[in-house]
Design a protein around this motif. Structure first.
Motif: not given
Length: 720
Positions: A500, A502, A556, A687-688, A714, A716
C-alpha cells in the motif's frame, strides 16, 4: 367611482389579476428547510447540502450519445442534433458513419473527473460526446455550476448555452464555472465534450446557490474554501515565509522542464520535453537579470529526468534509453552521447514516458516506466508499468511492478527508495510508495511481464480486486446490510494484495498530478522542515510537504499544503547548493495546469520568517500527536481539532471517490510542557484509511493562526 377603482373593475372584468395597491409586496417564498452536510470535501458537501434543502444535485440517471466527428476541431461549433432537441429514442449518424444512440451512463458521477475514453476505447482522437440529465426543482432559482474538461466543453441548460470554452488541457475540478437558470418543475442539462487527442474526460458539480441560507454557504466556504479564493489566500500568507522569484528565459528557450539538477559548480541543468538541455548560470542571483542560460545539448527524445555525476557528465533519461552526456572539452556543451541502457520496450504509445534516474551508493540507476493509455493492453511493450534497475555497466534488471504513471523516483536520506504515482486506471488517487524489490504496487497491466522477470513463479500473475483498502468487502457488506436479521459482524479483513502507499494525496485538495519526491537536506536553511519531503504537483501548480514515520517498520505519515500560486505546473524541484532556495521546473504541455504560463522556472526562497504550521503528525496507540513549529496558545485548544476518515476501493476504474466517509470521535486533547505537541485521542483507528485532520482554531502563543490548518494522515499500521 374614482380612477383607481375603475381600473381595478376593468382588470377584474377582463379576467386579469388585480394590480397591487401602492405599498403591497408579492408574497415571499417559504424559506428552505435543510442543513449543512459535511462530507469531507467541497464537491460532495455541496451536493449533500443541496439534497438536504430539497434542491437538484445533478445525481441520478445520465445518458450519453457519441462519438460524433471533431476533425480539425470543427465539431466544437457544429450543432449536432442533440443540441437542437434531445430524443432518447433517436438514432444519429456519428463519426465515420457509425450509428449513434442514447445509452445510460452508469459510470457518470457528479463531483468526480470522469474518464470518457472508456465509453469509446477504439476512438482516440477528434471526437465529440454529449451527456444528458433531467431533474426536477421545487422552485425557480439560479444555480452555480462548476466544470472541468479534456478538451473543449459546451454546456446547455433548458436549451440555453451557458458555457462554450475551447481548451487543450487535462480535466480537473473547477476549471470553468457558469450559472444556470433553473425552472420550477422539469429541467435538463446537456454537456458537450470535444476531444483532440490523448485523454478525454469531464467534471461537473453544482455549487450552493444564494437561496440556500448564507449561514450554510459560509460554513461550506469555511470548511472547504473555493479553489480560487483558497489559492489566493494561501499564496498571500505563504509569501511572508517563502517568496517566489521568476527566472527570465531567453527568447529561443521553451523550458518545458522534464528534469532539474545542480552541478557541483553551482550551475543548474534543466532538460526539457522537447529534447533539449539548458545550463543556468548564476541561478541564485539576487537580481534575476543576472541569471544566464545557454544550451547544453539538443536532439533528445522527450527527456524527463537527469542525474548529475560531475561538472562534465550528466545522465539523462529519454523515452527509449538512459544516456550519458559528457562535455569533453569544458565548454559547457555536451559533445559525447553514450547509450547506457535501452533494454526496455517502446511501442509508440504517446503515454510511454520514462522517469528517473535515481542512483544508489553502488552506482545503480533506477528508472520508472509509464504504461500506455486507453484502448488495448496498456503494457504493450516489455517492462512498461515497472521500475527497472540498471547497473553501472548498463545491465538491466526488472525491480518492481504495478506502476502506472510514476512521474518521479528518488532516494531518501536514509537510502530508501520512493516514487509517486498519478491517478488513473487502478490508481484511485495520487499516491507515494516506498519502492522495494519484487513488490507489486497495484496497476495490473504490468503483470503480463511477470513471467519474464526474476519473480516468475514466486509472485502471482493475477490479483483480485474490488475490496476497500481498509480490508472491508463492500459487496458482502451491502448484501448483509440489506438482508440481515441479526446485527452484522464484519468478516476477517481482506486487503488488496499489493504494497500500500505510504501517502495518499486526496485528489484536488492535495494536488492532481504529483511529481518527484525530494528531501530537504539543507539542515534548516530552508526553514523548519529539515528532513521532510517535498512533492510538486503538475496540475495545481503547487508544492506540497510530506512528513513520514515508520510504524512496525512500515512507512506512513501525513501530507500538508506548502506553497501555492506558482506560474505553471511543477514537474521537477531541486534544492540550491546554499540550501535557501527550492527551484521549481514547470510545464503544462499535454497535461494542462493552473497558473497561466505554459512553462518556466521559478525559485521558492525562504525569507527567514518561520511559519506557524503543523510540523508533523505521529500515530499513537489511541490517536495522533500533532507537533507544531511554535508553541501553541492553550486558550485556543477547546474543540479545536476535528478528524474525519475515509478509504478507497481497489478497482480498475480511472480514479475513484473517497468511500465510507465518517466523522471520527475526538477526545480531550492534551498539550506538552513545551507547548509544541498536542496529543489528540481518536476512537476507531483502523489501518487502510486516510485521516483528515483539521486544527482551524489553533493559534500560537504570539497570536498567529496556522498557515495551513489541514493535514491528511495515511494509516497503514497501528501502534502495537
Amino acid at each position: 367611482m374614482n380612477s383607481l377603482s375603475a381600473l381595478l373593475t376593468v382588470a377584474l372584468a377582463a379576467g386579469l389579476a388585480a394590480v397591487p395597491l401602492t405599498g403591497a409586496q408579492p408574497p415571499k417564498e417559504k424559506p428552505l428547510d435543510g442543513e449543512y452536510v459535511n462530507k469531507g470535501n467541497r464537491a460532495d458537501s455541496a451536493r449533500a447540502t443541496l439534497k438536504s434543502h430539497g434542491l437538484p444535485d445533478l445525481e441520478g440517471q445520465w445518458y450519453y450519445a457519441g462519438p460524433f466527428d471533431n476533425t480539425d476541431k470543427a465539431g466544437f461549433d457544429f450543432a449536432y442534433p442533440p443540441e437542437k432537441t434531445v430524443d432518447l429514442k433517436a438514432t444519429y449518424a456519428g463519426k465515420s458513419g457509425a450509428k449513434v444512440t442514447w445509452k445510460e451512463y452508469t459510470g457518470f458521477r457528479p463531483g468526480r473527473v470522469v474518464n470518457l475514453q472508456r465509453l469509446f476505447p477504439d476512438v482516440r482522437t477528434n471526437a465529440v460526446v454529449y451527456l444528458y440529465h433531467t431533474f426536477e426543482s421545487p422552485r425557480a432559482f439560479k444555480l452555480p455550476l462548476s466544470f472541468g474538461s479534456d478538451d473543449y466543453i459546451s454546456v446547455f441548460v433548458n436549451g440555453k448555452r451557458i458555457l462554450h470554452e475551447q481548451h487543450t488541457r487535462a480535466a480537473a475540478a473547477d476549471q470553468d464555472s457558469a450559472v444556470a437558470d433553473i425552472k420550477e418543475g422539469a429541467n435538463e442539462i446537456l454537456i458537450k465534450v470535444c476531444q483532440e487527442a490523448g485523454e478525454w474526460a469531464v467534471y461537473a458539480n453544482p455549487e450552493l446557490p444564494e437561496i440556500v441560507p448564507a449561514t450554510v454557504r459560509k460554513r461550506l466556504d469555511r470548511d472547504f474554501p473555493p479553489k480560487g479564493e483558497a489559492a489566493v489566500a494561501a499564496a498571500k500568507g505563504e509569501e511572508l515565509h517563502y517568496r517566489v522569484v521568476t527566472i527570465p528565459l531567453p527568447a529561443d528557450c521553451v523550458l518545458e522542464v522534464g528534469g532539474l539538477a545542480f552541478r557541483p559548480d553551482g550551475k543548474l541543468l534543466a532538460c526539457t520535453r522537447r529534447g533539449e538541455i539548458w545550463l543556468i548560470h548564476n541561478p541564485t542571483a539576487d537580481n534575476p537579470a543576472d541569471v544566464k542560460m545557454t544550451k547544453y545539448a539538443s536532439g533528445l527524445h522527450e527527456a524527463l529526468g537527469l542525474y548529475v555525476e560531475s561538472n562534465n557528465a550528466v545522465y539523462v533519461i529519454q523515452r527509449p534509453e538512459l544516456t550519458k552526456l559528457t562535455d569533453t572539452d569544458g565548454d559547457d556543451r555536451a559533445d559525447q552521447f553514450q547509450t547506457v541502457c535501452d533494454k526496455w520496450g517502446v511501442s509508440g504509445d504517446y503515454h510511454e514516458y520514462a522517469f528517473g534516474p535515481a542512483r544508489d551508493k553502488q552506482g545503480n540507476f533506477f528508472i520508472t516506466l509509464n504504461v500506455g493509455f486507453g484502448g488495448g493492453h496498456q503494457a504493450k511493450a516489455p517492462w512498461r508499468g515497472w521500475c527497472v534497475k540498471v547497473s553501472p555497466d548498463g545491465k538491466m534488471e526488472p525491480f518492481a511492478y504495478g506502476l502506472r504513471s510514476p512521474n518521479g523516483i528518488n532516494f531518501a536520506p536514509d537510502g530508501e527508495l520512493f516514487y509517486c504515482d498519478n491517478q488513473g486506471e487502478w490508481v484511485v488517487t495520487n499516491k507515494m510508495h516506498h519502492l522495494k524489490q519484487g513488490q507489486f504496487y497495484g496497476h495490473q497491466a504490468g503483470l503480463r511481464w511477470v513471467k519474464d522477470s526474476p519473480f516468475a513463479g514466486k509472485v502471482p500473475q493475477t490479483v483480485a480486486s474490488g475490496m476497500w483498502y481498509d480490508g472491508t468487502q463492500p459487496a458482502l457488506k451491502k448484501w448483509n446490510d440489506l438482508g440481515r436479521t441479526l446485527p452484522w459482524v464484519q468478516p476477517a479483513p481482506v486487503y488488496p494484495a499489493l504494497d500500500p502507499p505510504c501517502i495518499w494525496f486526496p485528489y484536488g485538495r492535495m494536488g492532481k498530478s504529483v511529481t518527484e519526491p525530494v528531501w530537504d537536506t539543507t539542515g534548516g536553511k530552508f526553514g523548519p522542515f529539515a528532513g521532510q519531503c517535498f512533492v510538486g504537483d503538475q496540475t495545481n501548480a503547487v508544492v506540497m510537504r510530506v512528513a513520514l514515520e515508520q510504524v512496525n517498520g512500515v512507512y506512513q505519515g501525513a501530507c500538508f499544503p506548502f506553497r501555492a500560486g506558482l506560474q505553471c505546473g511543477v514537474n521537477r524541484i531541486a534544492f540550491s547548493p546554499d540550501g535557501g532556495s527550492l527551484f521549481a521546473g514547470q510545464t503544462n504541455r499535454g497535461w494542462g495546469s493552473l497558473g497561466g504560463k505554459p512553462y518556466g522556472l521559478q525559485r521558492v526562497v525562504y525569507t527567514g520568517a518561520e511559519p506557524f504550521e503543523i510540523h508533523h503528525i505521529g500515530l499513537t496507540r489511541d490517536g495522533f500527536a500533532l507537533t507544531f513549529t511554535k508553541p501553541v496558545d492553550p486558550a485556543t485548544l477547546e474543540k479545536s481539532v476535528t478528524v474525519s476518515s475515509y478509504t478507497y476501493q481497489y478497482l480498475s476504474n480511472y480514479g475513484g471517490p473517497e468511500v465510507d466517509l465518517r466523522a471520527e470521535t475526538v477526545g480531550a486533547a492534551t498539550l506538552s510542557k513545551d507547548g509544541k505537541t498536542l496529543t489528540v485521542p481518536v476512537s476507531g483507528l483502523k489501518k487502510g484509511r486516510v485521516f483528515a485532520i483539521r486544527a482551524d482554531d489553533v493559534k500560537s502563543r504570539d497570536g498567529r493562526p496556522l498557515l495551513h490548518a489541514e493535514a491528511y494522515y495515511t494509516l497503514n499500521e497501528l501502534v502495537k
